[in-house]
Design a protein around this motif. Sequence first.
Motif, PDB file in Angstrom:
ATOM      1  N   VAL A 226       0.783  -1.817   0.560  1.00  2.54           N
ATOM      2  CA  VAL A 226      -0.164   0.412   0.595  1.00  2.54           C
ATOM      3  C   VAL A 226       1.267   1.165   0.153  1.00  2.54           C
ATOM      4  CG1 VAL A 226      -1.602   0.877   0.867  1.00  2.54           C
ATOM      5  CG2 VAL A 226      -1.407  -1.440   1.500  1.00  2.54           C
ATOM      6  N   SER A 227       0.838   2.294  -1.160  1.00  2.00           N
ATOM      7  CA  SER A 227       1.487   2.926  -0.926  1.00  2.00           C
ATOM      8  C   SER A 227       0.770   4.251  -1.555  1.00  2.00           C
ATOM      9  CB  SER A 227       2.595   2.810  -2.604  1.00  2.00           C
ATOM     10  OG  SER A 227       4.141   1.796  -2.222  1.00  2.00           O
ATOM     11  N   ASN A 228       1.125   5.531  -1.670  1.00  2.00           N
ATOM     12  CA  ASN A 228       0.363   6.253  -1.831  1.00  2.00           C
ATOM     13  C   ASN A 228      -0.844   6.975  -3.091  1.00  2.00           C
ATOM     14  OD1 ASN A 228       2.664   7.486  -0.952  1.00  2.00           O
ATOM     15  ND2 ASN A 228       2.534   8.185   0.537  1.00  2.00           N
ATOM     16  N   GLY A 229      -1.740   7.534  -3.157  1.00  2.00           N
ATOM     17  CA  GLY A 229      -2.531   7.446  -4.291  1.00  2.00           C
ATOM     18  C   GLY A 229      -3.760   6.561  -4.646  1.00  2.00           C
ATOM     19  N   LYS A 230      -3.525   6.647  -5.338  1.00  2.00           N
ATOM     20  CA  LYS A 230      -4.743   5.851  -5.987  1.00  2.00           C
ATOM     21  C   LYS A 230      -4.075   4.778  -6.464  1.00  2.00           C
ATOM     22  CE  LYS A 230      -8.881   5.714  -9.615  1.00  2.00           C
ATOM     23  NZ  LYS A 230      -9.710   5.680  -8.480  1.00  2.00           N
ATOM     24  N   VAL A 248      -0.229   9.032  -8.052  1.00  2.00           N
ATOM     25  CA  VAL A 248      -0.556  10.352  -7.279  1.00  2.00           C
ATOM     26  C   VAL A 248      -0.769  11.551  -7.705  1.00  2.00           C
ATOM     27  CG1 VAL A 248       0.420  11.565  -5.705  1.00  2.00           C
ATOM     28  CG2 VAL A 248       1.309   9.433  -5.531  1.00  2.00           C
ATOM     29  N   HIS A 249      -2.293  11.955  -7.701  1.00  2.00           N
ATOM     30  CA  HIS A 249      -2.530  12.814  -8.464  1.00  2.00           C
ATOM     31  C   HIS A 249      -1.825  14.123  -8.285  1.00  2.00           C
ATOM     32  CE1 HIS A 249      -5.286   9.516  -9.403  1.00  2.00           C
ATOM     33  NE2 HIS A 249      -5.317   9.614 -10.676  1.00  2.00           N
ATOM     34  N   TYR A 250      -1.198  14.682  -7.124  1.00  2.00           N
ATOM     35  CA  TYR A 250      -1.652  15.861  -6.412  1.00  2.00           C
ATOM     36  C   TYR A 250       0.631  15.944  -5.879  1.00  2.00           C
ATOM     37  CZ  TYR A 250      -6.113  15.420  -5.487  1.00  2.00           C
ATOM     38  OH  TYR A 250      -7.768  15.344  -5.703  1.00  2.00           O
ATOM     39  N   PRO A 251       0.785  17.400  -5.532  1.00  2.01           N
ATOM     40  CA  PRO A 251       2.310  17.856  -5.286  1.00  2.01           C
ATOM     41  C   PRO A 251       2.172  16.157  -4.507  1.00  2.01           C
ATOM     42  CG  PRO A 251       1.121  19.266  -5.696  1.00  2.01           C
ATOM     43  CD  PRO A 251      -0.257  18.229  -6.112  1.00  2.01           C
ATOM     44  N   ILE A 252       3.721  16.300  -3.592  1.00  2.00           N
ATOM     45  CA  ILE A 252       3.922  15.305  -2.651  1.00  2.00           C
ATOM     46  C   ILE A 252       5.344  15.506  -2.401  1.00  2.00           C
ATOM     47  CG2 ILE A 252       4.509  13.232  -4.454  1.00  2.00           C
ATOM     48  CD1 ILE A 252       3.022  11.266  -1.832  1.00  2.00           C
ATOM     49  N   ASN A 253       5.040  15.683  -0.566  1.00  2.00           N
ATOM     50  CA  ASN A 253       6.731  15.658   0.176  1.00  2.00           C
ATOM     51  C   ASN A 253       7.438  14.375  -0.244  1.00  2.00           C
ATOM     52  OD1 ASN A 253       6.256  18.053   1.508  1.00  2.00           O
ATOM     53  ND2 ASN A 253       4.963  17.244   2.521  1.00  2.00           N
ATOM     54  N   LEU A 271     -16.832   8.608   1.414  1.00  2.00           N
ATOM     55  CA  LEU A 271     -17.222   9.376   2.637  1.00  2.00           C
ATOM     56  C   LEU A 271     -18.034  10.387   1.223  1.00  2.00           C
ATOM     57  CD1 LEU A 271     -18.447  11.137   5.401  1.00  2.00           C
ATOM     58  CD2 LEU A 271     -15.414  12.134   4.838  1.00  2.00           C
ATOM     59  N   GLY A 272     -19.116  11.098   1.352  1.00  2.00           N
ATOM     60  CA  GLY A 272     -19.372  11.779  -0.570  1.00  2.00           C
ATOM     61  C   GLY A 272     -18.617  10.807  -1.027  1.00  2.00           C
ATOM     62  N   ASP A 273     -17.888  11.521  -2.180  1.00  2.00           N
ATOM     63  CA  ASP A 273     -17.445  10.904  -2.856  1.00  2.00           C
ATOM     64  C   ASP A 273     -16.245  10.570  -2.706  1.00  2.00           C
ATOM     65  OD1 ASP A 273     -19.005  12.318  -5.407  1.00  2.00           O
ATOM     66  OD2 ASP A 273     -18.571  13.670  -5.075  1.00  2.00           O
ATOM     67  N   PHE A 311      -6.362  15.358  -1.091  1.00  4.20           N
ATOM     68  CA  PHE A 311      -6.622  14.874  -2.460  1.00  4.20           C
ATOM     69  C   PHE A 311      -7.583  13.778  -2.288  1.00  4.20           C
ATOM     70  CE2 PHE A 311      -3.089  15.544   1.321  1.00  4.20           C
ATOM     71  CZ  PHE A 311      -2.344  16.446  -0.071  1.00  4.20           C
ATOM     72  N   VAL A 312      -8.592  14.024  -2.807  1.00  3.80           N
ATOM     73  CA  VAL A 312      -9.781  13.982  -3.437  1.00  3.80           C
ATOM     74  C   VAL A 312      -9.809  12.516  -4.617  1.00  3.80           C
ATOM     75  CG1 VAL A 312     -12.369  13.008  -4.304  1.00  3.80           C
ATOM     76  CG2 VAL A 312     -11.667  15.517  -2.384  1.00  3.80           C
ATOM     77  N   LYS A 313      -9.195  12.917  -5.444  1.00  2.00           N
ATOM     78  CA  LYS A 313      -8.497  11.412  -6.542  1.00  2.00           C
ATOM     79  C   LYS A 313      -8.250  10.157  -5.866  1.00  2.00           C
ATOM     80  CE  LYS A 313      -8.260  15.235  -9.644  1.00  2.00           C
ATOM     81  NZ  LYS A 313      -6.958  16.123 -11.078  1.00  2.00           N
ATOM     82  N   ASP A 314      -6.910  10.539  -4.782  1.00  3.90           N
ATOM     83  CA  ASP A 314      -6.371   9.952  -4.331  1.00  3.90           C
ATOM     84  C   ASP A 314      -6.988   8.718  -3.150  1.00  3.90           C
ATOM     85  OD1 ASP A 314      -4.129  10.471  -6.238  1.00  3.90           O
ATOM     86  OD2 ASP A 314      -3.160  11.564  -4.331  1.00  3.90           O
ATOM     87  N   GLY A 315      -8.174   9.591  -2.814  1.00  2.00           N
ATOM     88  CA  GLY A 315      -8.353   9.126  -1.627  1.00  2.00           C
ATOM     89  C   GLY A 315      -7.833   9.204  -0.325  1.00  2.00           C
ATOM     90  N   TYR A 316      -8.686   8.674   1.048  1.00  2.00           N
ATOM     91  CA  TYR A 316      -7.997   8.617   1.718  1.00  2.00           C
ATOM     92  C   TYR A 316      -7.653   6.765   2.574  1.00  2.00           C
ATOM     93  CZ  TYR A 316      -7.559   8.926   7.256  1.00  2.00           C
ATOM     94  OH  TYR A 316      -7.174   9.074   8.694  1.00  2.00           O
ATOM     95  N   LYS A 317      -6.728   7.219   3.230  1.00  2.00           N
ATOM     96  CA  LYS A 317      -6.073   5.495   3.476  1.00  2.00           C
ATOM     97  C   LYS A 317      -5.727   5.199   5.068  1.00  2.00           C
ATOM     98  CE  LYS A 317      -3.755   5.215  -0.159  1.00  2.00           C
ATOM     99  NZ  LYS A 317      -4.832   5.474  -1.446  1.00  2.00           N
TER     100      LYS A 317
END
Length: 575
Positions: A226-230, A248-253, A271-273, A311-317
Amino acid sequence: MRSFILRAIWCGLLVLGLGAASSLFAQAAQQTTSQTATPVAAPATAQKPPAKPNDAIVPPPTRAEMLRGAYGPYRANNKLIYYHLDIRVDPEKQTISGKNTIRFRMLKDGTRIQLDLFETLKVDKILWGATALKYERDSGAVFINFPQTLRAGRVYSIDFYYSGHPVETGRFGGITFKKDPAGRVWINTACEETGASMWWPNKDQWRDEVESMEISVAIPNGLVDVSNGKFIGKTDLGDGYTRWDWKVHYPINNYDVSLNIGSYVHFADQLGDLSLDYYVLPEDLDKAKVQFAQAKGMLEAYQHYFGPYPFVKDGYKLIEAPYAGMEHQSAVTYGNLFKNGYLGRDWTGVGISLRFDFIIIHESGHEWFGNSITAADPADMWIHEGWTTYLEGLYVEYRWGKEDAIKYLSGEKAKVKNQRPIIAERGVNAEPDQDQYFKGALMLNTLRSVVNDDAKWWALLHGFYQHFKYQNILTEDVVSYFNQQTGMNLTPIFDQYLRHAQIPRLELLFGEEPGMVMYKWRADEEKFAMPVRVGTPGEWRIIHPTTQWQWMKTPLSKDEFQVATELYYVEVNKQ
Ligand SMILES: [Zn+2]
């Protein structure tokens, strides 16, 4: 010692008897404007105490820290666009091999760039198309030389191949090759302090983030990464390994980029979308289904104050890990024993922490402050930790009201040391000490009282987040936004709390009889001026002390006269 000096000042006034002090009080008594305090001349003996040697115990930076921390010419000449980290992890040999494809735009003409990889790992080759590039290693830095000038404005891509056994270091090991309690493979990363270049090659600094990234991790069949993003998919490589692909669809450290390899089981919610995905060891599934239900309330609270999850496109994990927790972007790692509080303890000691899971609430708060808004230098890391600690208070307020929130935050005072300024030295990869968390949050709670209008305060917080989301900023950006939006000069307040070890102290001098009190701030910032509520709880009166003595009329005696120290993080000295 400090109170001795003030006693001396007060005694000085008394000794003067019918002289300066009594005329001061006489002057005060004649004035009828009891609501507005009037500045009076400071007693001649009231001098600013000598500055404390704040940084006496900070050791000088090492060469590696300087190379890591400085935003030198070979970093500043380019801007990251994209990484594709494509690696194979061998749990038996405890090795990583593979490559990072790094795409960047040149900002200036140049023939050299700086990337980073710890010396413990081998550079196999660095390719620019088919051309093998020359490079020089210096501590953790890798300086790469191009055979021709790269032009400003043009985009380039290189493949950085590496391999080896990363050596565990730092608080959470950076990367650990462990076994889970049932004896199965469990490999996890947490490298914020140490630096991501301890396990993969990248431009290892805080100012520049890639705009997006792919993470491909080949691991033995049967394990899960399990890594970051979708999650994009997994591919059986036919050699006993399966590759797991994440986008990962966003800027990331860099330090947020994470591996979590184990025998994870997965369950999901919505949760919603926003998709919510949870990964835990099989034995913990039932406990996790109960405990992780808190994530929804947390997300609702933070969305209420700041706006949509970043980070909606990546989801929350949430992903189970063998250490307490870390805010890996869109892939928060969790090791809080599926208990409320922090490892089952009442974190701020006032009976509120045990109502919620500290790691879910704190680490996820970093999605807004730390991951979306990021400090451009580790020295300014209070932007991550001070804010996120304050967010814990906001969560409490959203769930249980303001009184409990103030109580929760006040409980953090016992954790503050006030030995060093919160902001560390910039450019040398220096991380501030623990005060950045609690003192940072207490400063924000203080600013709320200074703004003194909750509707304005909520709009200010929301506006601040929205203005700077997905950006890398410094303290100066925070301060100028707050000044601009409030129309107040809050710079001396921010500076006192962030750039000095000591907090402001309200000096109160009472006469022998009730009737008046003199007051001023003792602070390192000469222009420090901050309104504060004094008098009686429930009937507070706001005074506007500066670093010069003023006076006010009061019917309260020295013992009766109070300061709203739960609303302002200040010291009070009554004489
Ligand atoms: Zn944190």
